[in-house]
Design an enzyme around this catalytic site. Structure first.
Site, PDB file in Angstrom:
ATOM      1  N   HIS A 169       1.425  -0.276   3.144  1.00 30.22           N
ATOM      2  CA  HIS A 169       1.297   0.896   2.275  1.00 30.22           C
ATOM      3  C   HIS A 169       0.466   0.594   1.039  1.00 30.22           C
ATOM      4  CE1 HIS A 169       4.467  -1.494   0.478  1.00 30.22           C
ATOM      5  NE2 HIS A 169       4.250  -0.865  -0.668  1.00 30.22           N
ATOM      6  N   ASP A 181       0.940   1.737  -2.940  1.00 27.91           N
ATOM      7  CA  ASP A 181       2.067   2.283  -3.696  1.00 27.91           C
ATOM      8  C   ASP A 181       1.822   3.722  -4.155  1.00 27.91           C
ATOM      9  OD1 ASP A 181       3.651  -0.111  -3.656  1.00 27.91           O
ATOM     10  OD2 ASP A 181       2.252  -0.956  -5.126  1.00 27.91           O
ATOM     11  N   HIS A 184      -0.519  -3.263   1.282  1.00 26.25           N
ATOM     12  CA  HIS A 184       0.289  -4.480   1.299  1.00 26.25           C
ATOM     13  C   HIS A 184       1.574  -4.275   2.078  1.00 26.25           C
ATOM     14  CE1 HIS A 184       1.477  -2.225  -2.298  1.00 26.25           C
ATOM     15  NE2 HIS A 184       2.658  -2.789  -2.198  1.00 26.25           N
ATOM     16  N   ARG A 209       8.789  -4.667 -10.760  1.00 26.06           N
ATOM     17  CA  ARG A 209       7.472  -4.029 -10.585  1.00 26.06           C
ATOM     18  C   ARG A 209       7.192  -2.976 -11.651  1.00 26.06           C
ATOM     19  NH1 ARG A 209       6.246  -0.306  -5.495  1.00 26.06           N
ATOM     20  NH2 ARG A 209       6.581   1.391  -6.966  1.00 26.06           N
TER      21      ARG A 209
HETATM   22  C1  OGA Z   1       5.928  -3.536  -4.063  1.00 28.69           C
HETATM   23  C2  OGA Z   1       6.027  -4.090  -2.715  1.00 28.69           C
HETATM   24  C3  OGA Z   1       6.394  -6.160  -1.541  1.00 28.69           C
HETATM   25  C4  OGA Z   1       7.267  -7.358  -1.671  1.00 28.69           C
HETATM   26  O1  OGA Z   1       6.442  -4.153  -5.001  1.00 28.69           O
HETATM   27  O2  OGA Z   1       5.299  -2.477  -4.235  1.00 28.69           O
HETATM   28  O3  OGA Z   1       5.624  -3.473  -1.780  1.00 28.69           O
HETATM   29  O4  OGA Z   1       6.986  -8.355  -0.967  1.00 28.69           O
HETATM   30  N1  OGA Z   1       6.543  -5.322  -2.647  1.00 28.69           N
HETATM   31  O5  OGA Z   1       8.217  -7.301  -2.454  1.00 28.69           O
HETATM   32 MN    MN Z   2       4.497  -1.694  -2.577  1.00 32.23          MN
END
Ligand code: OGA
Ligand code: MN
Length: 298
Positions: free
Chosen positions: A119, A121, A274, A289
């Protein structure tokens, strides 16, 4: 003549002595020797911003910073977005979203299964995220890697035939597309309240977007949030999306990040998708985050 003391409020911070080293991978660069507890002057900021645009992902090593510094640094890139799952926002710092598999007193402290599908974000809102900064707080002894795939390289290597089929097309993105997917069965995913559901109405974005800062084109669909392509029958839309997804995660576009203590990752959601690979459920992982608001994709 006595020296006139410089006014400390106007004197620019001294430059920091840090290195930006491209990763030996499809994308990304490491930033070494930068300390986000210290002020960052405009020249240093411009170096970081430029490297981020060039590489798509920065791995800022050894950032022993509190939520305030994490938020302040993030804000220099734009306004921050507050996640719809309010139950997982850091106390007193709603700009920080907790991603964690830790359960305390029977309650998950964060979203445990964030990023199980590829995805970008917040692609499900009108103004999807420009970039996100993920700070390692607690890392498992094994697993928990994060994968990144360059959607600009994916677009640039798209077979002509496929490129023509998506020309000018738009797709619908929805937060709820896979919210209750099979893979989350038995996982502690909170049920969305009517208020939360009202905050995440589906939106439409172009399948190919032009990066507003670099002008580079990239694919902008993802298996997590994209539900269908406008103007195509359901089966054709499904088949076309499946072809795009298969192409978009070819190994040559991917960098796999193995986290180190105090890593701060900063990725460009307009250029990359990601995926969280997850870790064994008995191990504890906690990440913080921040999410920076971007433009309407065009
Ligand atoms: C995010 C995500 C991936 C992870 O923080 O947006 O997709 O490995 N994280 O935590
Ligand atoms: Mn993410």
């Amino acid at each position: 003549m006595p020296a006139t003391p410089l006014n400390s409020t106007t004197r620019p911070a001294p430059s920091q002595d840090f290195t930006i080293r491209p990763l030996e991978a499809a994308l990304g660069a490491e930033v070494l020797g930068l300390d986000l507890n210290q002020p960052l002057n405009p020249e240093d900021f411009a170096r970081i911003h430029g490297a981020w645009l060039e590489h798509g992902l920065l791995v800022l090593r050894d950032q022993r910073i509190a939520a305030e510094q994490h938020i302040d640094f993030s804000r220099r890139f734009g306004p921050l977005q507050v996640h719809v799952l309010k139950q997982f926002l850091l106390a007193n710092h709603p700009e920080v979203f907790i991603i964690s598999n830790i359960v305390e007193n029977g309650q998950p402290i964060g979203l445990g299964d964030a990023g199980k599908f590829w995805h970008s974000d917040l692609s499900y809102v009108e103004l999807p995220s420009k970039g996100a900064m993920l700070l390692a707080q607690q890392l498992p002894e094994e697993g928990g890697d994060t994968l990144f795939a360059s959607q600009q390289q994916a677009y640039e290597t798209l077979p002509d035939e496929l490129r023509q089929r998506i020309e000018g097309k738009r797709a619908v993105h929805s937060y709820t597309a896979r919210y209750a997917d099979e893979v989350f069965k038995g996982v502690r995913r909170p049920t969305l309240t009517p208020t939360q559901l009202a905050e995440v109405k589906p939106v439409v974005h172009p399948i190919v977007r032009t990066h507003p800062e670099t002008g580079r084109k990239g694919l902008f669909v993802n298996e997590n949030f994209t539900t269908h392509i406008l103007g195509l029958p359901e089966d054709e839309s499904k088949a076309l999306l499946a072809e795009l997804y298969a192409h978009s995660i070819k190994p040559q576009f991917i960098y796999r990040h193995q986290w180190q203590a105090n890593d701060l990752l900063f990725w460009d959601n307009r250029a990359l998708i990601h995926l969280a690979t997850g870790c064994p459920s008995h191990l504890r992982r906690r990440m913080h985050r921040t999410t920076i608001e971007g433009d309407v994709p065009v």
